[in-house]
Design a protein around this motif. Sequence first.
Motif, PDB file in Angstrom:
ATOM      1  N   GLY A  80      23.155  30.602 -10.230  1.00  0.00           N
ATOM      2  CA  GLY A  80      24.024  29.550 -10.745  1.00  0.00           C
ATOM      3  C   GLY A  80      23.253  28.485 -11.510  1.00  0.00           C
ATOM      4  O   GLY A  80      22.047  28.597 -11.753  1.00  0.00           O
ATOM      5  N   GLY A  81      23.929  27.415 -11.875  1.00  0.00           N
ATOM      6  CA  GLY A  81      23.301  26.351 -12.651  1.00  0.00           C
ATOM      7  C   GLY A  81      22.276  25.569 -11.852  1.00  0.00           C
ATOM      8  O   GLY A  81      21.242  25.166 -12.376  1.00  0.00           O
ATOM      9  N   LYS A  82      22.546  25.351 -10.572  1.00  0.00           N
ATOM     10  CA  LYS A  82      21.615  24.620  -9.721  1.00  0.00           C
ATOM     11  C   LYS A  82      20.723  25.607  -8.977  1.00  0.00           C
ATOM     12  O   LYS A  82      21.215  26.504  -8.284  1.00  0.00           O
ATOM     13  N   ILE A  83      19.419  25.449  -9.109  1.00  0.00           N
ATOM     14  CA  ILE A  83      18.474  26.382  -8.481  1.00  0.00           C
ATOM     15  C   ILE A  83      17.804  25.689  -7.288  1.00  0.00           C
ATOM     16  O   ILE A  83      18.161  25.919  -6.145  1.00  0.00           O
ATOM     17  N   ILE A  84      16.810  24.828  -7.548  1.00  0.00           N
ATOM     18  CA  ILE A  84      16.219  23.991  -6.498  1.00  0.00           C
ATOM     19  C   ILE A  84      15.895  22.631  -7.116  1.00  0.00           C
ATOM     20  O   ILE A  84      15.277  22.561  -8.183  1.00  0.00           O
ATOM     21  N   GLU A  85      16.266  21.579  -6.422  1.00  0.00           N
ATOM     22  CA  GLU A  85      15.908  20.225  -6.844  1.00  0.00           C
ATOM     23  C   GLU A  85      15.033  19.602  -5.761  1.00  0.00           C
ATOM     24  O   GLU A  85      15.453  19.482  -4.610  1.00  0.00           O
ATOM     25  N   VAL A  86      13.810  19.235  -6.145  1.00  0.00           N
ATOM     26  CA  VAL A  86      12.851  18.643  -5.208  1.00  0.00           C
ATOM     27  C   VAL A  86      12.672  17.177  -5.569  1.00  0.00           C
ATOM     28  O   VAL A  86      12.383  16.848  -6.725  1.00  0.00           O
ATOM     29  N   GLU A  87      12.828  16.302  -4.586  1.00  0.00           N
ATOM     30  CA  GLU A  87      12.711  14.862  -4.847  1.00  0.00           C
ATOM     31  C   GLU A  87      11.758  14.204  -3.849  1.00  0.00           C
ATOM     32  O   GLU A  87      11.954  14.291  -2.636  1.00  0.00           O
ATOM     33  N   HIS A  88      10.700  13.569  -4.379  1.00  0.00           N
ATOM     34  CA  HIS A  88       9.774  12.716  -3.624  1.00  0.00           C
ATOM     35  C   HIS A  88       9.249  13.397  -2.355  1.00  0.00           C
ATOM     36  O   HIS A  88       9.230  12.804  -1.278  1.00  0.00           O
ATOM     37  N   LEU A  89       8.800  14.622  -2.516  1.00  0.00           N
ATOM     38  CA  LEU A  89       8.318  15.407  -1.371  1.00  0.00           C
ATOM     39  C   LEU A  89       6.900  14.963  -0.990  1.00  0.00           C
ATOM     40  O   LEU A  89       6.021  14.873  -1.851  1.00  0.00           O
ATOM     41  N   SER A  90       6.683  14.702   0.291  1.00  0.00           N
ATOM     42  CA  SER A  90       5.362  14.290   0.784  1.00  0.00           C
ATOM     43  C   SER A  90       5.069  14.989   2.110  1.00  0.00           C
ATOM     44  O   SER A  90       5.980  15.252   2.898  1.00  0.00           O
ATOM     45  N   LYS A  91       3.772  15.260   2.330  1.00  0.00           N
ATOM     46  CA  LYS A  91       3.369  15.907   3.578  1.00  0.00           C
ATOM     47  C   LYS A  91       1.894  15.625   3.831  1.00  0.00           C
ATOM     48  O   LYS A  91       1.081  15.673   2.913  1.00  0.00           O
ATOM     49  N   LYS A  92       1.564  15.313   5.096  1.00  0.00           N
ATOM     50  CA  LYS A  92       0.156  15.189   5.451  1.00  0.00           C
ATOM     51  C   LYS A  92      -0.052  15.719   6.865  1.00  0.00           C
ATOM     52  O   LYS A  92       0.868  15.741   7.694  1.00  0.00           O
ATOM     53  N   PHE A  93      -1.295  16.170   7.117  1.00  0.00           N
ATOM     54  CA  PHE A  93      -1.683  16.652   8.433  1.00  0.00           C
ATOM     55  C   PHE A  93      -2.813  15.740   8.921  1.00  0.00           C
ATOM     56  O   PHE A  93      -3.915  15.765   8.355  1.00  0.00           O
ATOM     57  N   GLY A  94      -2.528  14.917   9.918  1.00  0.00           N
ATOM     58  CA  GLY A  94      -3.504  13.929  10.352  1.00  0.00           C
ATOM     59  C   GLY A  94      -3.713  12.905   9.244  1.00  0.00           C
ATOM     60  O   GLY A  94      -2.752  12.320   8.732  1.00  0.00           O
ATOM     61  N   ASP A  95      -4.969  12.730   8.848  1.00  0.00           N
ATOM     62  CA  ASP A  95      -5.284  11.791   7.766  1.00  0.00           C
ATOM     63  C   ASP A  95      -5.310  12.466   6.397  1.00  0.00           C
ATOM     64  O   ASP A  95      -5.482  11.793   5.380  1.00  0.00           O
ATOM     65  N   LYS A  96      -5.163  13.786   6.381  1.00  0.00           N
ATOM     66  CA  LYS A  96      -5.261  14.516   5.108  1.00  0.00           C
ATOM     67  C   LYS A  96      -3.897  14.588   4.421  1.00  0.00           C
ATOM     68  O   LYS A  96      -2.942  15.155   4.958  1.00  0.00           O
ATOM     69  N   VAL A  97      -3.825  14.026   3.211  1.00  0.00           N
ATOM     70  CA  VAL A  97      -2.590  14.075   2.426  1.00  0.00           C
ATOM     71  C   VAL A  97      -2.560  15.392   1.656  1.00  0.00           C
ATOM     72  O   VAL A  97      -3.415  15.651   0.807  1.00  0.00           O
ATOM     73  N   VAL A  98      -1.598  16.249   1.960  1.00  0.00           N
ATOM     74  CA  VAL A  98      -1.468  17.547   1.304  1.00  0.00           C
ATOM     75  C   VAL A  98      -0.582  17.435   0.069  1.00  0.00           C
ATOM     76  O   VAL A  98      -0.860  18.041  -0.976  1.00  0.00           O
ATOM     77  N   LEU A  99       0.486  16.653   0.169  1.00  0.00           N
ATOM     78  CA  LEU A  99       1.424  16.489  -0.946  1.00  0.00           C
ATOM     79  C   LEU A  99       1.897  15.039  -0.985  1.00  0.00           C
ATOM     80  O   LEU A  99       2.249  14.472   0.047  1.00  0.00           O
ATOM     81  N   ASP A 100       1.868  14.449  -2.189  1.00  0.00           N
ATOM     82  CA  ASP A 100       2.202  13.039  -2.315  1.00  0.00           C
ATOM     83  C   ASP A 100       3.250  12.830  -3.407  1.00  0.00           C
ATOM     84  O   ASP A 100       2.955  12.953  -4.595  1.00  0.00           O
ATOM     85  N   ASP A 101       4.489  12.588  -2.995  1.00  0.00           N
ATOM     86  CA  ASP A 101       5.572  12.184  -3.894  1.00  0.00           C
ATOM     87  C   ASP A 101       5.773  13.179  -5.049  1.00  0.00           C
ATOM     88  O   ASP A 101       5.730  12.814  -6.220  1.00  0.00           O
ATOM     89  N   PHE A 102       6.044  14.434  -4.685  1.00  0.00           N
ATOM     90  CA  PHE A 102       6.249  15.481  -5.697  1.00  0.00           C
ATOM     91  C   PHE A 102       7.738  15.662  -5.966  1.00  0.00           C
ATOM     92  O   PHE A 102       8.531  15.835  -5.032  1.00  0.00           O
ATOM     93  N   SER A 103       8.105  15.619  -7.246  1.00  0.00           N
ATOM     94  CA  SER A 103       9.497  15.860  -7.659  1.00  0.00           C
ATOM     95  C   SER A 103       9.524  16.871  -8.792  1.00  0.00           C
ATOM     96  O   SER A 103       8.671  16.837  -9.686  1.00  0.00           O
ATOM     97  N   TYR A 104      10.520  17.768  -8.748  1.00  0.00           N
ATOM     98  CA  TYR A 104      10.665  18.758  -9.823  1.00  0.00           C
ATOM     99  C   TYR A 104      12.037  19.418  -9.713  1.00  0.00           C
ATOM    100  O   TYR A 104      12.513  19.684  -8.603  1.00  0.00           O
ATOM    101  N   VAL A 105      12.667  19.656 -10.856  1.00  0.00           N
ATOM    102  CA  VAL A 105      13.936  20.394 -10.897  1.00  0.00           C
ATOM    103  C   VAL A 105      13.644  21.765 -11.500  1.00  0.00           C
ATOM    104  O   VAL A 105      13.257  21.870 -12.671  1.00  0.00           O
ATOM    105  N   PHE A 106      13.784  22.813 -10.682  1.00  0.00           N
ATOM    106  CA  PHE A 106      13.508  24.166 -11.155  1.00  0.00           C
ATOM    107  C   PHE A 106      14.591  24.619 -12.131  1.00  0.00           C
ATOM    108  O   PHE A 106      15.780  24.382 -11.917  1.00  0.00           O
ATOM    109  N   LYS A 107      14.151  25.281 -13.204  1.00  0.00           N
ATOM    110  CA  LYS A 107      15.050  25.771 -14.260  1.00  0.00           C
ATOM    111  C   LYS A 107      15.073  27.285 -14.249  1.00  0.00           C
ATOM    112  O   LYS A 107      14.179  27.930 -13.691  1.00  0.00           O
ATOM    113  N   LYS A 108      16.087  27.865 -14.881  1.00  0.00           N
ATOM    114  CA  LYS A 108      16.180  29.318 -14.961  1.00  0.00           C
ATOM    115  C   LYS A 108      14.958  29.900 -15.678  1.00  0.00           C
ATOM    116  O   LYS A 108      14.474  29.338 -16.654  1.00  0.00           O
TER     117      LYS A 108
END
Length: 632
Positions: free
Chosen positions: A312-340
């Motif tokens: 369909g028209g909407k695939i995946i919309e990612v907004e302000h994704l963040s993740k860390k394990f302990g003190d290690k920042v793995v992902l910091d404020d990632f946003s992206y709208v996947f397109k066909k």
Amino acid sequence: MNLLSAENLSKNYADRWLFRELNFGLLQGQRVGLVGINGSGKTTLLKILAGIEPPDTGSVSTRKDTRVAFLGQQPVFDETLTVEETIFASQNDTLAAIRDYEHVVNDPNHKPADLQRVMELMDSYNAWDYESQVQQILGKLGILGELLQRNVGKLSGGQRKRVALARVLIEEPDVLILDEPTNHLDLATIEWLENRLASPSLTLLMVTHDRYFLDRVANEIVELDGGRVHRYQGNYAYFVEKKAEREQMETAEVEKARNLLRKELEWMRRQPQARGTKQKARIDAFYETQEKARTKIKGPEMELSVKTTRQGGKIIEVEHLSKKFGDKVVLDDFSYVFKKKDRIGLVGPNGAGKSTLLNMLTKQLAPDSGTVDAGQTTVFGYYTQTELQFDPSQRVIDIVKEVAEVIELADGSVVTASQFLQHFQFPPAQQYTLVSKLSGGEKRRLQLLRVLIKNPNFLILDEPTNDLDIITLNILEDFLLQFTGCLIIVSHDRYFMDALVEQVFALEPGGKIRQFPGNYTDYREWLQEQPADNAARDAEKALKSVNQASATTAPAAPAPAKRKASFAEKKEYEQLEKDLEQLESQKQDLIGKLNAGTGSHTELADWAAQLKRTDADLDTKGERWLELADLM
């Protein structure tokens, strides 16, 4: 001179002969790439040559005082030793001196007397140059600091492979035997290893699926096919060309033998029992022809063709994704709208968080903050690094039937699970084999099949090239080029990435993701052209070491003024060179015919028209070739 020789080797596995009466030799300075389909016996042959596994018949011999080192796919260690003890376990006195020196230097509480003792020992063995090489190897492989004192039993699979690789490189053997050396290495480390192994003085035998690696390291390719070896003097590109020629010749010989067999069969039926010499010779020739005619001609290669669920028209919309394990920042404020038809390559050093991001996209792992919103029609196909899980009593066909009894193909037709397995090079006889008896590559191929029969339209492949043979990789690439859904690939296979991705997501220090338009080679070339203080330089350093400290991100520099040739343009350039050569040959042939004047009036007019068209093609393609040559 031959450093290693094998005579009349035979090996039977799971009631099947992998090879019989096979002969093999390795000369000093040869760098041989061993290729063949999964299950052909490549790993078994390496183990036999390295003395790890005995053959059923035959023998392996090495030249006097020749030292052979083996790197397996799953390294085996004494689990009670530390990493340092494992790496320096050789009986070499010089290595023992380096081990003692490294141990004292890395001990913050060492005594001055101990330091003096180990330095004197280093002097006595003239080990300082060797020690600097050891430091370079350990540094490039990320085996530093606390990791050296860790017990090998507590290492991850990737860390174990790096430790095993460090051990065989530090030993500097006369013959190096490597089974999939690039597995679990990040891209920058693979490039370093490639340069190190391309030394003219090195004697090497390796199995690898990395075609760039083969092209740049090997000076000979040996194919294990049907229990026989075929040697090709050259790199992988040369092998591909000559293998096709060999198979065409073999097919022609078999067809010729089959045609001759029909005639000889009639003669055999008409003749009484042979008595004369001529008759006996002809009968002997008949049986030779019969054996040749029964040679199996390879049919069309496996084709991957499955229906893709409508997107369909909407695939995946990612907004302000963040993740860390302990003190290690793995992902910091990632946003992206996947397109066909997004085709994304995800790169970064081992441990940077590539699998973490994929697990969050598929909602197998929750982010610390941010959202992942998938469309209702998005169907994931997720091929992971996790090994295929199965019950010991399960057979190959059971694994497929767990997902589907019938599978719908791209053209709308329906096939049974058994028929689809044949598409994946699992013949009917093998479909009822226990899964436990499959080779590692065959299990990975079966795992890939399970992912594809779910008809996904968002395909995530996490290291899909590991353990797959090159033939299967080529077929998988063809399928993915036709795949109409979204595609994310994590792979250390640069050839695979270059062929399939159109943009790169690069994980940088601090959890940032740089989005770059182009394939992996485009990205690497761009990185190298950036100023040393640019964030891209920090990203390149991060790619080169898993222990790189986090760096601050500076503003991105503008893209270079002169555009580089894309992967598609490079392929077009290579094809144009072949086309121009062929057109030039056609032109000379036509000129020769016209000058001879032996043709009829109609033929002469036809040749003249062909010459005109050929000249026009030469002009058009010649201009395009010049344009691409400037980019190259």
